[in-house]
Design an enzyme around this catalytic site. Structure first.
Site, PDB file in Angstrom:
ATOM      1  N   THR A 135      12.547  -7.539 -10.335  1.00 14.57           N
ATOM      2  CA  THR A 135      12.056  -9.094 -10.570  1.00 14.57           C
ATOM      3  C   THR A 135      10.812  -9.225  -9.996  1.00 14.57           C
ATOM      4  O   THR A 135      10.704  -8.756  -8.731  1.00 14.57           O
ATOM      5  CB  THR A 135      13.093  -9.963 -10.064  1.00 14.57           C
ATOM      6  OG1 THR A 135      14.204  -9.730 -10.948  1.00 14.57           O
ATOM      7  CG2 THR A 135      12.482 -11.509 -10.394  1.00 14.57           C
ATOM      8  N   CYS A 142       1.470   1.927  11.754  1.00 16.33           N
ATOM      9  CA  CYS A 142       2.640   2.818  11.200  1.00 16.33           C
ATOM     10  C   CYS A 142       2.619   3.752  12.504  1.00 16.33           C
ATOM     11  O   CYS A 142       3.857   4.540  12.384  1.00 16.33           O
ATOM     12  CB  CYS A 142       2.212   3.402   9.965  1.00 16.33           C
ATOM     13  SG  CYS A 142       1.657   2.344   8.834  1.00 16.33           S
ATOM     14  N   GLY A 174       0.772  -1.373   0.006  1.00 18.71           N
ATOM     15  CA  GLY A 174       0.200   0.060   0.061  1.00 18.71           C
ATOM     16  C   GLY A 174       0.780   1.383   0.020  1.00 18.71           C
ATOM     17  O   GLY A 174       0.592   2.211  -0.662  1.00 18.71           O
ATOM     18  N   GLN A 190      -7.657  -0.432   2.770  1.00 13.10           N
ATOM     19  CA  GLN A 190      -8.720  -1.227   3.869  1.00 13.10           C
ATOM     20  C   GLN A 190      -9.947  -1.694   3.171  1.00 13.10           C
ATOM     21  O   GLN A 190     -10.708  -2.465   3.937  1.00 13.10           O
ATOM     22  CB  GLN A 190      -8.987  -0.055   4.952  1.00 13.10           C
ATOM     23  CG  GLN A 190      -7.844   0.280   5.822  1.00 13.10           C
ATOM     24  CD  GLN A 190      -7.410  -0.987   6.647  1.00 13.10           C
ATOM     25  OE1 GLN A 190      -8.083  -1.768   7.019  1.00 13.10           O
ATOM     26  NE2 GLN A 190      -6.090  -0.719   7.128  1.00 13.10           N
ATOM     27  N   HIS A 227      -1.838  -7.616   2.409  1.00 14.32           N
ATOM     28  CA  HIS A 227      -1.948  -8.323   3.629  1.00 14.32           C
ATOM     29  C   HIS A 227      -2.897  -7.916   4.548  1.00 14.32           C
ATOM     30  O   HIS A 227      -3.251  -8.317   5.738  1.00 14.32           O
ATOM     31  CB  HIS A 227      -0.452  -8.031   4.473  1.00 14.32           C
ATOM     32  CG  HIS A 227      -0.284  -6.606   4.833  1.00 14.32           C
ATOM     33  ND1 HIS A 227      -0.497  -6.285   6.130  1.00 14.32           N
ATOM     34  CD2 HIS A 227       0.035  -5.507   3.985  1.00 14.32           C
ATOM     35  CE1 HIS A 227      -0.120  -4.762   6.292  1.00 14.32           C
ATOM     36  NE2 HIS A 227       0.148  -4.353   5.063  1.00 14.32           N
ATOM     37  N   SER A 284      -3.369  -3.489  -0.867  1.00 11.05           N
ATOM     38  CA  SER A 284      -2.425  -4.256  -0.426  1.00 11.05           C
ATOM     39  C   SER A 284      -2.694  -5.568   0.173  1.00 11.05           C
ATOM     40  O   SER A 284      -3.805  -5.509   0.800  1.00 11.05           O
ATOM     41  CB  SER A 284      -1.965  -3.031   0.817  1.00 11.05           C
ATOM     42  OG  SER A 284      -0.831  -3.995   1.672  1.00 11.05           O
ATOM     43  N   ASN A 334      -8.846   3.579   8.136  1.00 12.31           N
ATOM     44  CA  ASN A 334      -8.527   2.452   8.643  1.00 12.31           C
ATOM     45  C   ASN A 334      -8.536   2.570  10.247  1.00 12.31           C
ATOM     46  O   ASN A 334      -8.188   1.958  10.792  1.00 12.31           O
ATOM     47  CB  ASN A 334      -6.721   2.419   8.276  1.00 12.31           C
ATOM     48  CG  ASN A 334      -6.071   3.859   8.429  1.00 12.31           C
ATOM     49  OD1 ASN A 334      -6.448   4.779   7.823  1.00 12.31           O
ATOM     50  ND2 ASN A 334      -5.070   4.057   9.006  1.00 12.31           N
TER      51      ASN A 334
HETATM   52  N1  PLP Z   1      -3.222   2.941   3.194  1.00  8.43           N
HETATM   53  C1  PLP Z   1      -4.002   2.521   4.374  1.00  8.43           C
HETATM   54  C2  PLP Z   1      -5.489   3.224   4.435  1.00  8.43           C
HETATM   55  C3  PLP Z   1      -3.558   1.373   5.359  1.00  8.43           C
HETATM   56  O1  PLP Z   1      -4.302   1.172   6.281  1.00  8.43           O
HETATM   57  C4  PLP Z   1      -2.473   1.183   5.211  1.00  8.43           C
HETATM   58  C5  PLP Z   1      -1.762   0.163   6.194  1.00  8.43           C
HETATM   59  O2  PLP Z   1      -2.081   0.327   7.384  1.00  8.43           O
HETATM   60  C6  PLP Z   1      -1.451   1.579   4.214  1.00  8.43           C
HETATM   61  C7  PLP Z   1      -1.953   2.453   3.239  1.00  8.43           C
HETATM   62  C8  PLP Z   1      -0.170   1.093   4.104  1.00  8.43           C
HETATM   63  O3  PLP Z   1       0.017  -0.100   3.479  1.00  8.43           O
HETATM   64  P1  PLP Z   1       1.259  -1.109   3.616  1.00  8.43           P
HETATM   65  O4  PLP Z   1       1.208  -1.642   4.914  1.00  8.43           O
HETATM   66  O5  PLP Z   1       0.810  -2.314   2.613  1.00  8.43           O
HETATM   67  O6  PLP Z   1       2.467  -0.455   3.187  1.00  8.43           O
END
Ligand code: PLP
Length: 383
Positions: A236, A326, A69, A178, A200, A198, A150
């Protein structure tokens, strides 16, 4: 362990792990190789791309695989900024509740002379399309509003915002990290020009995602080197990662209604249980019956500190968070909650519980049994 931090990351399913395992074992060759086995790897990459395109209603030519993401947000925004600069536009409209992957990219742009108009949400965390409309100027190069938040789970009126953008001919960037896998995201019908996702966040692997760029939107490379991804994103290809993402997405899309039903049931039981058993608690974001992500509930516990509450939850094996993963080391109040006009001190009392269909009713009951005592104890210490 009771895992209630699915907005930070989700556990990979067995089907995802077994697809990745088989790719690691049987298709480990570099997809750019010229021999037969490498061609097998590159053909498989295109099969996964097709699967993902079908889930999102976009063309395979519109998908660029990335490391997740954050990279997709950086690339998507910097690219739209670059396109704007080419026609003398250096202003953008952005919601104040974006993830830091977006907000910090914009900070780089402001250092470069860009002007940003931040659009603030309602008290329940929703951005109004008319506020976006009012913020657009003749020099606006792009609009950026996320699909779903999020921290609060608030789903944004993406289709109405995209209509405003189309009316003014301004490209629309949407961070759907999200939302994808949890809501019926439809790239075409939602009217999005550039979108990030993303793996995960929907039971896929870490470190893989995609940027979806509508055919016709000029795209320049951010990572240069080889010719991969239509010469737009060198490096790659992460075939096992893409394999996991494709399976995770197609499974999430086919099980979406059932998974959302179960998750909403568990979330509502948790929220009602907390709000009724613990005085001085409030749900931040839209009401439970409004448009919100199935799994996320952000609850404020008056007269507590979320750091202390999280530590006590951790001691009893409950994983939750204070907001974005984060920012978990940050002592700053959540920018999302303060944008929703909560005070800094209110924001410091907020805990984000984020559930998935992998949670159980028994886990909810354990949390509901233990939480009131913990909150009483912490309030006793503070008062
Ligand atoms: N954008 C949002 C709304 C997110 O919740 C997150 C991760 O928590 C990201 C971007 C970043 O994604 P990634 O963890 O894959 O770098």
């Amino acid at each position: 362990m009771i895992y209630m931090d699915n907005a930070a990351t989700t556990k990979q399913t067995d089907r995802v792990l077994s697809e990745m395992d088989s790719v690691y074992r049987c298709l480990w060759e570099n997809p750019s190789g010229v021999y037969k086995s490498a061609r097998g790897a590159s053909e498989r990459l295109e099969i996964y791309r097709r699967k993902i395109a079908d889930c999102l209603n976009c063309e395979t030519s519109e998908i660029y695989f990335t490391s997740g993401g954050t990279e997709s947000d950086n690339w998507g925004i910097l690219n739209l900024a670059h396109n704007g600069e080419k026609v003398g536009k250096k202003h953008c409209v952005v919601s104040a509740i974006e993830h830091h992957a977006v907000l910090n990219t914009l900070k780089c742009l402001t250092n470069d002379g860009w002007k940003v108009t931040y659009v603030y949400p309602s008290h329940s965390g929703v951005i109004s399309p008319s506020a976006v409309k009012r913020a657009i100027r003749p020099d606006t190069a792009f609009v950026c509003v996320m699909y779903a938040n999020n921290e609060t789970g608030a789903v944004q009126p993406v289709r109405d915002i995209s209509k405003v953008c189309a009316e003014y001919g301004v490209p629309f960037f949407c961070d759907a990290v999200q939302a994808v896998g949890h809501l019926p995201v439809d790239f075409r019908r939602d009217g999005i020009d550039v979108m990030s996702l993303s793996a995960h966040k929907f039971h896929g692997p870490l470190g893989v995602g995609a940027l979806i760029v509508r055919d016709g939107v000029a795209l320049s490379s951010m990572i240069v080197g080889g010719m991969q991804e239509n010469m737009k994103r060198a490096g790659t290809e992460n075939l096992p990662g893409v394999a996991g993402m494709a399976i995770a997405l197609s499974d999430s899309v086919s099980n979406m209604v059932e998974a959302a039903g179960k998750t909403v049931y568990l979330r509502d039981k948790l929220v009602w249980g907390i709000l009724t058993a613990i005085p001085g608690t409030h749900l931040a974001g839209p009401d439970l019956n409004e448009h919100r992500l199935p799994g996320i509930a952000n609850i404020m516990f008056d007269c507590t500190k979320n750091t202390a509450l999280l530590a006590r939850l951790d001691e009893i094996g409950v994983c939750a968070s204070a907001g974005s993963a984060c920012d978990s080391a940050s002592v700053k109040p959540s920018h999302v909650l303060t944008a929703m006009s909560y005070s800094d001190s209110d924001a410091h009392t907020a805990i984000r519980f984020s559930l998935s269909e992998q949670n159980t009713e028994q886990e909810i009951e354990i949390v509901l049994e233990k939480l009131p005592g913990i909150v009483r104890e912490l309030r006793g210490i503070i008062s």
